[in-house]
Design a protein around this motif. Structure first.
Motif, PDB file in Angstrom:
ATOM      1  N   GLY B 186       0.920  -1.536  -0.127  1.00 48.24           N
ATOM      2  CA  GLY B 186       0.411  -0.404  -0.100  1.00 48.24           C
ATOM      3  C   GLY B 186       1.166   1.354   0.283  1.00 48.24           C
ATOM      4  N   ARG B 187       0.399   2.259  -0.986  1.00 47.20           N
ATOM      5  CA  ARG B 187       1.072   3.570  -1.094  1.00 47.20           C
ATOM      6  C   ARG B 187       0.573   4.441  -0.196  1.00 47.20           C
ATOM      7  NH1 ARG B 187       4.170  -0.140  -3.602  1.00 47.20           N
ATOM      8  NH2 ARG B 187       5.093  -0.127  -5.305  1.00 47.20           N
ATOM      9  N   GLY B 188      -0.148   4.524   0.456  1.00 44.98           N
ATOM     10  CA  GLY B 188      -0.801   4.981   1.762  1.00 44.98           C
ATOM     11  C   GLY B 188       0.143   5.517   2.523  1.00 44.98           C
ATOM     12  N   LYS B 197      -5.057  -8.013   1.741  1.00 45.36           N
ATOM     13  CA  LYS B 197      -5.948  -7.285   2.328  1.00 45.36           C
ATOM     14  C   LYS B 197      -7.096  -7.812   1.498  1.00 45.36           C
ATOM     15  CE  LYS B 197      -6.081  -2.656   3.565  1.00 45.36           C
ATOM     16  NZ  LYS B 197      -5.711  -1.053   2.582  1.00 45.36           N
ATOM     17  N   ASN B 214      -8.744   6.253  -1.227  1.00 46.90           N
ATOM     18  CA  ASN B 214      -8.430   7.270  -0.105  1.00 46.90           C
ATOM     19  C   ASN B 214      -7.604   8.152  -1.472  1.00 46.90           C
ATOM     20  OD1 ASN B 214      -7.071   8.724   1.257  1.00 46.90           O
ATOM     21  ND2 ASN B 214      -6.279   7.076   2.797  1.00 46.90           N
ATOM     22  N   ASP B 216      -7.465  10.992   0.540  1.00 44.58           N
ATOM     23  CA  ASP B 216      -7.800  12.669   1.555  1.00 44.58           C
ATOM     24  C   ASP B 216      -6.453  13.108   0.963  1.00 44.58           C
ATOM     25  OD1 ASP B 216      -9.643  13.829   2.513  1.00 44.58           O
ATOM     26  OD2 ASP B 216      -8.889  13.398   4.241  1.00 44.58           O
ATOM     27  N   GLU B 217      -5.916  12.730   1.074  1.00 46.93           N
ATOM     28  CA  GLU B 217      -4.244  13.538   0.658  1.00 46.93           C
ATOM     29  C   GLU B 217      -4.268  14.134   1.474  1.00 46.93           C
ATOM     30  OE1 GLU B 217      -0.925  13.220  -2.506  1.00 46.93           O
ATOM     31  OE2 GLU B 217      -1.704  14.471  -2.785  1.00 46.93           O
ATOM     32  N   GLY B 218      -4.072  14.266   2.727  1.00 45.98           N
ATOM     33  CA  GLY B 218      -3.606  15.383   3.728  1.00 45.98           C
ATOM     34  C   GLY B 218      -2.040  15.500   4.615  1.00 45.98           C
ATOM     35  N   ASP B 225      -1.029  12.309  -4.505  1.00 45.16           N
ATOM     36  CA  ASP B 225      -1.664  11.836  -5.120  1.00 45.16           C
ATOM     37  C   ASP B 225      -3.194  12.759  -6.453  1.00 45.16           C
ATOM     38  OD1 ASP B 225      -1.254   9.613  -4.185  1.00 45.16           O
ATOM     39  OD2 ASP B 225      -2.083   9.461  -2.039  1.00 45.16           O
ATOM     40  N   GLY B 305      -8.056  11.006   6.671  1.00 46.28           N
ATOM     41  CA  GLY B 305      -7.495   9.860   5.464  1.00 46.28           C
ATOM     42  C   GLY B 305      -7.060   8.858   6.658  1.00 46.28           C
ATOM     43  N   SER B 307      -8.073   5.012   7.618  1.00 48.88           N
ATOM     44  CA  SER B 307      -9.213   4.384   7.210  1.00 48.88           C
ATOM     45  C   SER B 307     -10.631   4.587   7.465  1.00 48.88           C
ATOM     46  CB  SER B 307      -8.225   3.534   6.428  1.00 48.88           C
ATOM     47  OG  SER B 307      -7.956   2.963   7.773  1.00 48.88           O
ATOM     48  N   LEU B 340      -9.962  -0.716   1.122  1.00 46.06           N
ATOM     49  CA  LEU B 340      -9.825   0.794   0.988  1.00 46.06           C
ATOM     50  C   LEU B 340      -8.011   0.761   0.893  1.00 46.06           C
ATOM     51  CD1 LEU B 340     -10.881   4.090   3.471  1.00 46.06           C
ATOM     52  CD2 LEU B 340      -8.220   3.599   3.008  1.00 46.06           C
ATOM     53  N   ASN B 342      -5.325   3.539  -1.014  1.00 44.10           N
ATOM     54  CA  ASN B 342      -4.570   4.745  -1.572  1.00 44.10           C
ATOM     55  C   ASN B 342      -4.469   4.900  -3.280  1.00 44.10           C
ATOM     56  OD1 ASN B 342      -1.960   5.776  -2.761  1.00 44.10           O
ATOM     57  ND2 ASN B 342      -2.636   7.025  -1.199  1.00 44.10           N
ATOM     58  N   THR B 345      -1.352   3.190  -5.072  1.00 39.58           N
ATOM     59  CA  THR B 345      -2.024   1.800  -4.882  1.00 39.58           C
ATOM     60  C   THR B 345      -3.100   0.877  -5.893  1.00 39.58           C
ATOM     61  OG1 THR B 345      -1.847   1.900  -2.657  1.00 39.58           O
ATOM     62  CG2 THR B 345      -1.859  -0.118  -3.776  1.00 39.58           C
ATOM     63  N   ALA B 522      -3.544   5.903  13.929  1.00 44.93           N
ATOM     64  CA  ALA B 522      -1.997   6.057  13.747  1.00 44.93           C
ATOM     65  C   ALA B 522      -1.926   7.727  13.361  1.00 44.93           C
ATOM     66  CB  ALA B 522      -1.941   4.611  11.945  1.00 44.93           C
ATOM     67  N   LEU B 523      -2.572   8.051  13.580  1.00 45.00           N
ATOM     68  CA  LEU B 523      -1.773   9.537  14.179  1.00 45.00           C
ATOM     69  C   LEU B 523      -1.255   9.581  15.267  1.00 45.00           C
ATOM     70  CD1 LEU B 523      -4.089  12.739  12.771  1.00 45.00           C
ATOM     71  CD2 LEU B 523      -3.158  12.342  15.379  1.00 45.00           C
TER      72      LEU B 523
HETATM   73  C1  FMN Z   1      -3.873  10.365  10.870  1.00 50.87           C
HETATM   74  C2  FMN Z   1      -3.861   9.489   9.438  1.00 50.87           C
HETATM   75  C3  FMN Z   1      -3.895  10.178   8.256  1.00 50.87           C
HETATM   76  C4  FMN Z   1      -3.583   9.034   6.611  1.00 50.87           C
HETATM   77  N1  FMN Z   1      -4.186   9.679   5.388  1.00 50.87           N
HETATM   78  C5  FMN Z   1      -3.650   9.268   4.683  1.00 50.87           C
HETATM   79  C6  FMN Z   1      -4.227   9.910   3.280  1.00 50.87           C
HETATM   80  O1  FMN Z   1      -4.121  11.359   3.096  1.00 50.87           O
HETATM   81  N2  FMN Z   1      -3.984   9.228   2.168  1.00 50.87           N
HETATM   82  C7  FMN Z   1      -3.932   7.892   1.406  1.00 50.87           C
HETATM   83  O2  FMN Z   1      -4.074   7.335   1.465  1.00 50.87           O
HETATM   84  N3  FMN Z   1      -3.801   7.120   3.160  1.00 50.87           N
HETATM   85  C8  FMN Z   1      -3.900   7.598   4.626  1.00 50.87           C
HETATM   86  N4  FMN Z   1      -3.546   7.598   5.606  1.00 50.87           N
HETATM   87  C9  FMN Z   1      -3.782   5.426   5.312  1.00 50.87           C
HETATM   88  C10 FMN Z   1      -4.402   5.141   5.509  1.00 50.87           C
HETATM   89  O3  FMN Z   1      -4.885   4.321   7.178  1.00 50.87           O
HETATM   90  C11 FMN Z   1      -4.901   4.138   5.054  1.00 50.87           C
HETATM   91  O4  FMN Z   1      -3.437   3.215   5.680  1.00 50.87           O
HETATM   92  C12 FMN Z   1      -4.779   3.681   3.349  1.00 50.87           C
HETATM   93  O5  FMN Z   1      -5.793   4.713   2.562  1.00 50.87           O
HETATM   94  C13 FMN Z   1      -4.648   2.257   3.200  1.00 50.87           C
HETATM   95  O6  FMN Z   1      -4.224   2.479   1.922  1.00 50.87           O
HETATM   96  P1  FMN Z   1      -3.155   1.616   1.204  1.00 50.87           P
HETATM   97  O7  FMN Z   1      -3.006   0.182   1.579  1.00 50.87           O
HETATM   98  O8  FMN Z   1      -3.149   1.221  -0.416  1.00 50.87           O
HETATM   99  O9  FMN Z   1      -1.905   2.340   1.808  1.00 50.87           O
HETATM  100  C14 FMN Z   1      -3.754   8.227   7.158  1.00 50.87           C
HETATM  101  C15 FMN Z   1      -3.792   7.450   8.074  1.00 50.87           C
HETATM  102  C16 FMN Z   1      -3.553   7.996   9.040  1.00 50.87           C
HETATM  103  C17 FMN Z   1      -2.915   7.226  10.405  1.00 50.87           C
END
Ligand code: FMN
Ligand code: SF4
Ligand code: SF4
Ligand code: FES
Ligand code: FES
Lengths: 161, 617, 243
Positions: B186-188, B197, B214, B216-218, B225, B305, B307, B340, B342, B345, B522-523
């Motif tokens: 996962g690239r998120g 998954k 996802n 939301d790219e915060g 993204d 962002g 999940s 879910l 990124n 991904t 995880a934040l």
């Molecule tokens: C606080 C916080 C913010 C996150 N923001 C993003 C986000 O903006 N974009 C994203 O793809 N994943 C974000 N993630 C990770 C996601 O929870 C999730 O693991 C991810 O989207 C899974 O996709 P992946 O398996 O393709 O990486 C964030 C996680 C945390 C804890």
């Protein structure tokens, strides 16, 4: 007074409470902010406590319960912009407008806000005014930029009058 | 356009589009990503149209808008095909000359070519520019070839073939197996294996299942993204549809930040076009597989962002994380099994289907296959989005691609992984970058932000910056994260104000432990990384702040003074003019001085001075 | 039924139950603040930490959010659990330094004072630990949903919407009852009931017999509307003592 707006969004989203966030974004787009009366009216239509809408409105950065100023100045304080001097630009804007981030000038013309990353990091530091991106900003460029928008506002007013 | 109802329909369309293509025909491609738009690339588009029309060339030369090329800092970027001549920082007034010289005389306009800031060398072709040369753009590369608002552009480049292949020739299990074998991670942020998954979602019983993008790219400082979604939305949709087929979902969501209006516009348009072409909707390509997608807007909360928070947001409540002992893959959106992933991904999926898992896992480093897109920003010469195979050393990225540090300054650290990541110092520049190595160094991959810092960045300030960000962005649900991060921030603030004491560092470490171990999501559990990593590699800098009340980088306002060096000052008075609190004193013609009592240390005088006479102490 | 081990002893629990409830049912004490048996687990206070071993994996986790499963081993008093609990309690104590309930809990965990160096957070004299029990009870147990959270991060607080008197509050006092720190006050002053924290003042219904003001009118109206039972109106004419 907001009944038309509310009716429109209710219709667009078929009154589906799962679409609350979309509805609030739409209302804000039309009214420029989220007036209390609009939230109360929407809550009634959806038959949910208004507290639920209030909470969402207070949770998300993009939603505002107060009018935001005709000209919205958003200073990116994301990391890339931060290391390239965003704090200085914010200070300068704050000085020149006489307001702190999150405030609106008394005449409602300018609103100043910080945002974290607008996704134009390579151009940092970035200031977004009414949706227009200004890349490669510096404190020195602030007064010229503000002047330009102040003039635009004046012209708009003239036209309206 | 008639709906495509079979794989051969799609192939026929692809052939037709190919036959319409004239390889020799000049095409002016204009980047219309957000970066270039900020530099008014729309005006350039119009200027080209006008110029070509006035010369009667409209029929001979096409003008095309494309997604982000990645080299945003040099925008607006114009690339002229088939010769790939690349012009940077183009202004509307340059257009007549470009048309005259390049399109008619087939020569280059040298002053608009990319010039290496260090060597001064000029490059004509896009692929020769060092920024591009060291990259491997298997995901991002097509951005510069397709008009994101035109599905046929994507289809012409074998788009949706991977989906067609999967739907007609592979069983869902086989697709799943391929993704598992490719070991796509996962690239998120966390690098969780996507195949596992998906398998969980697939194996969980239930009629209704969901897939979610996802977007939301915060992560502040990262925007890959955004650029994929803006520049090549069909790539993401194709990946999503393949994933949906593999896990058995019929509905998908794309969750995009409201702050990304262009991405929203392009993905919404793409969904509509795909539906029109029968690539979404009922009975896709006659395979019997139904799948449709909804686009939802986020409203600016970093934590949404995450999940489980994102799922809450889609369900219409405040985007707050939930306890996660039951995985979203089993019980996600509306309690249904949900995969879910990124944006990036999903964008990898069509490639894996097309090239196969063997090819894919040959790319990248051990257990970290594929490429990764990074946003290389901060104090490097060439900033923008880059794509490199996993395992590329930081040095290659920063020096070969990034062209080294701006203004010849000294490299200090590179911050990766956003607010969950850490700062990596010079001694680790040769470490290959992948999920595992970054974790070992106390940082993270995160979404791929890479913020380069030079000697003028203060590491305590950076740590404080991230704590402030996380403090404001914490949802505030759980004690450890809400109260703990605030305490860490307050201590760091105290240090930057010169009020730090000996016990502060120990306290920071205690707080880091509790936040890491007891936060709900995880934040919180990764929030201490920026502090721990800077403490690990730059402890001295903290100590200097605490013991000597001094900020070596000259950043922490309470610990610095601006002064004017009389020998260098020629009394031009520019500094005096810009100072908003009238702290600069002196008469025109003789050296200025700064009245420390009034000075608010904004530093604007330093920016204004042309003779480097303003110093920081 | 599921069997699990807690502190070396075998116990039984119901499938789907959370670990904290299972421990409580079996008479094992785990300190907790944001959990209430009538409400879904929330996982906000982070106090109910335990160590769970499942297969190879040992993790520190909150027990209220952990679903029990066959064969897990739970430890409630390891050094790691105690350290986490103590540090979380210290954070909670800085939010509610004046609440006797919280002070007592802290003392039980061996905390006498708030460590001097930690700058204290939260508004002075607030004593709310943001556990959300009041908000959740009001919406999920009673129904009106008159109070809510506002903002994020340390700014987060419980308020009535727009921080104005909430018209929908029926003054039932459930929030007062569930609040673990005792920071919501409710006073009956003659024929008025006042909930200071929510800026709510309600008129009371008077018993036809003894003339005591015994229930807010709004609460009666709410019950009548909810049940739609006309006979109930008569029932409310008398206070519980006179019925
Ligand atoms: C606080 C916080 C913010 C996150 N923001 C993003 C986000 O903006 N974009 C994203 O793809 N994943 C974000 N993630 C990770 C996601 O929870 C999730 O693991 C991810 O989207 C899974 O996709 P992946 O398996 O393709 O990486 C964030 C996680 C945390 C804890
Ligand atoms: S760790 Fe932070 S962001 Fe995550 S639930 Fe807790 S308070 Fe919210
Ligand atoms: S007022 Fe009481 S019940 Fe409500 S959140 Fe605060 S501490 Fe919890
Ligand atoms: S950090 Fe400012 S645009 Fe990304
Ligand atoms: S009781 Fe478990 S986190 Fe509060």
């Amino acid at each position: 007074m907001y009944k038309d707006t509310i009716d429109r969004v209710m219709e667009k989203y078929q009154g589906n409470p799962q679409e609350i966030l979309e509805m609030l974004l739409d209302i804000q787009e039309e009214e420029k902010y989220l007036p209390k009366e609009a939230l109360s009216c929407l809550a009634e239509k959806l038959d949910i406590p208004v507290a639920r809408l209030y909470r969402i409105a207070k949770f998300y950065e993009a939603l505002s319960l107060k009018p935001m100023g005709d000209c919205q100045v958003h200073v990116c304080t994301g990391t890339a912009c931060h290391v390239r001097g965003a704090p200085r630009i914010l200070d300068e804007l704050s000085q020149q407008l006489g307001i702190k981030a999150g405030e609106v000038t008394p005449d409602q013309s300018f609103g100043l806000k910080t945002v974290s990353c607008v996704g134009a990091c390579a151009l940092g530091p970035v200031v977004v005014v009414n949706g227009e991106h200004h890349g490669d900003m510096s404190a020195l460029k602030v007064s010229k930029m503000l002047k330009q928008y102040a003039e635009e506002l004046k012209e708009k007013e003239k036209k309206q009058a | 356009m008639n709906r495509l109802t079979s794989k051969s329909d799609l192939e026929r369309l692809q052939k037709e589009l190919a036959s319409r293509k004239e390889p020799e025909r000049p095409v002016v491609t204009l980047c219309q990503g957000t970066g270039c738009r900020a530099y008014a690339s729309e005006k350039i588009h119009n200027a080209f149209k006008k110029e070509l029309a006035s010369r009667g060339l409209t029929d001979q030369v096409s003008v095309k808008s494309t997604g982000c090329h990645g080299f945003c800092e040099q925008g607006p970027i114009v690339v002229i095909l088939p010769d790939e001549i690349c012009y940077c920082r183009v202004k509307p007034e340059d257009i007549p000359e470009i048309v005259e010289t390049t399109l008619l005389e087939k020569k280059t306009v040298d002053r608009l070519l990319f010039t290496d800031p260090v060597s001064g060398e000029k490059f004509a072709r896009e692929s020769e520019i060092p920024f591009y040369k060291y990259q491997r753009r298997v995901i991002f590369g097509k951005n510069r070839l397709v008009d994101p608002q035109n599905i046929e552009d994507y289809i012409a480049l074998e788009g949706y073939s991977a989906l067609a292949h999967a739907l007609t020739e592979m069983s869902p299990d086989k697709v799943l197996l391929e993704v598992k074998k490719a070991n796509l991670r996962g690239r998120g942020g966390a690098g969780f294996p996507t195949g596992i998954k998906w398998e969980t979602t697939r194996n969980t019983p239930g009629e209704k299942k969901y897939v979610i993008v996802n977007a939301d790219e915060g992560d502040p400082g990262a925007y890959m993204d955004r650029s994929i979604l803006e520049g090549n939305p069909h790539l993401v949709l194709e990946g999503l549809a393949i994933g949906a087929y593999a896990v058995g979902a019929r509905e998908g969501y794309v969750f995009v930040r409201q702050e990304y209006p262009l991405a929203l516009e392009n993905i919404t348009e793409a969904v509509e076009q795909a539906r029109e072409y029968g690539l979404l909707g009922k009975n896709i390509l006659g395979s019997g597989f139904d799948f449709d997608v909804k686009v939802k807007r986020g409203a600016g909360a970093f934590v949404s962002g995450e999940s489980s928070a994102l799922i809450s947001a889609i369900e219409g409540s405040a985007g707050e994380p939930r306890p996660k002992h039951v995985n979203a893959a089993i019980s996600g959106l509306w309690g249904k099994p949900t995969s879910l992933n990124n944006v990036e991904t999903w964008a990898n999926v069509p490639l894996i289907m097309k090239e196969g898992s063997d090819w894919y896992s040959g790319l990248g480093s051990d257990n970290n296959p594929g490429t990764k897109i990074f946003s290389l920003v901060g104090k490097v010469n060439n900033t923008g989005l880059i794509e490199v195979p996993m395992g590329t050393p930081l040095r290659t990225i920063i020096y070969d691609i990034g062209g080294g540090i701006k203004e010849g300054k000294k490299f200090k650290a590179v911050q990766t992984g956003g607010p969950s990541g850490g700062c990596i110092p010079e001694e680790h520049l040769d470490v290959p970058v992948d999920f595992d190595r970054l974790n070992q160094m106390g940082s993270m991959m995160g979404s791929g932000g890479m913020i380069v810092m030079d000697e003028n960045s203060c590491m305590v300030d950076v740590a404080k910056y991230f704590m402030q960000f996380l403090m404001e962005e914490s949802c505030g649900k759980c004690t450890s994260c809400r109260e703990g991060i605030k305490k860490m921030h307050d201590i760091l603030e105290k240090i930057t104000l010169g009020e730090g004491c000996e016990t502060d560092l120990q306290q920071l470490e205690d707080l880091a432990w509790i936040i890491e171990n007891t936060s709900l999501c995880a934040l919180g559990s990764t929030a201490s990384n920026p502090v721990l990593s800077t403490l690990k590699y730059f402890r001295e800098e903290y100590e200097t702040h605490i013991k000597d009340k001094c900020c070596p980088a000259g950043v922490c306002k309470a610990l610095i003074r601006y002064t004017i060096e009389p020998e260098h000052c020629n009394g031009c008075g520019r500094c005096k003019k810009v100072c908003s609190v009238d702290a600069v004193e002196g008469n025109k013609g003789s050296p200025m001085t700064i009245n420390q009592e009034f000075c608010i240390r904004c530093g604007i005088c330093q920016e204004a001075c042309r003779f480097n006479a303003v110093l920081v102490e | 039924m599921i069997t699990l081990t807690i502190n070396g002893k075998k116990y039984e629990a119901q499938k789907g139950q959370n670990l904290l409830q299972a421990a409580i049912d079996n008479g094992i004490e785990i300190p907790h603040l944001c959990y209430h048996e009538k409400l879904p687990p929330y996982g906000g206070c982070r106090l109910c930490q335990v160590e769970v071993t499942k297969g190879e994996k040992v993790e520190l986790t909150t027990s209220c959010t952990y679903p029990v499963s066959q064969g897990i081993q739970v430890e409630t008093e390891t050094p790691r659990v105690q350290k986490a609990r103590r540090l979380v309690m210290e954070l909670i104590l800085t939010m509610a330094p004046d609440s006797p309930e919280i002070q007592q809990m802290a003392r039980k965990l061996g905390i006498e004072t708030i460590p001097g160096g930690f700058p204290s957070s939260g508004e002075k004299g607030d004593d709310c630990i943001k556990c959300g029990l009041c908000v959740r009870a009001c919406e999920e147990l009673v129904g009106p949903g008159s109070i809510t959270f506002s903002s994020k991060g340390p700014e987060r607080k419980v308020v009535p919407p727009f921080e104005e008197e909430p018209e929908s509050c029926i003054g039932c006092g459930t929030c007062v009852h569930v609040c673990p720190t005792g920071c919501i006050s409710m006073e009956d002053l003659g024929r008025k009931r006042k909930l200071e924290r929510w800026k709510r003042v309600l008129s009371m219904k008077v018993c036809n017999d003894c003339s005591s003001a015994y229930i807010p009118k709004a609460q009666v109206d709410y019950y009548l509307k909810r049940t739609g039972d006309p006979y109930l109106a008569e029932w409310f004419d008398l206070c519980p003592d006179c019925r």
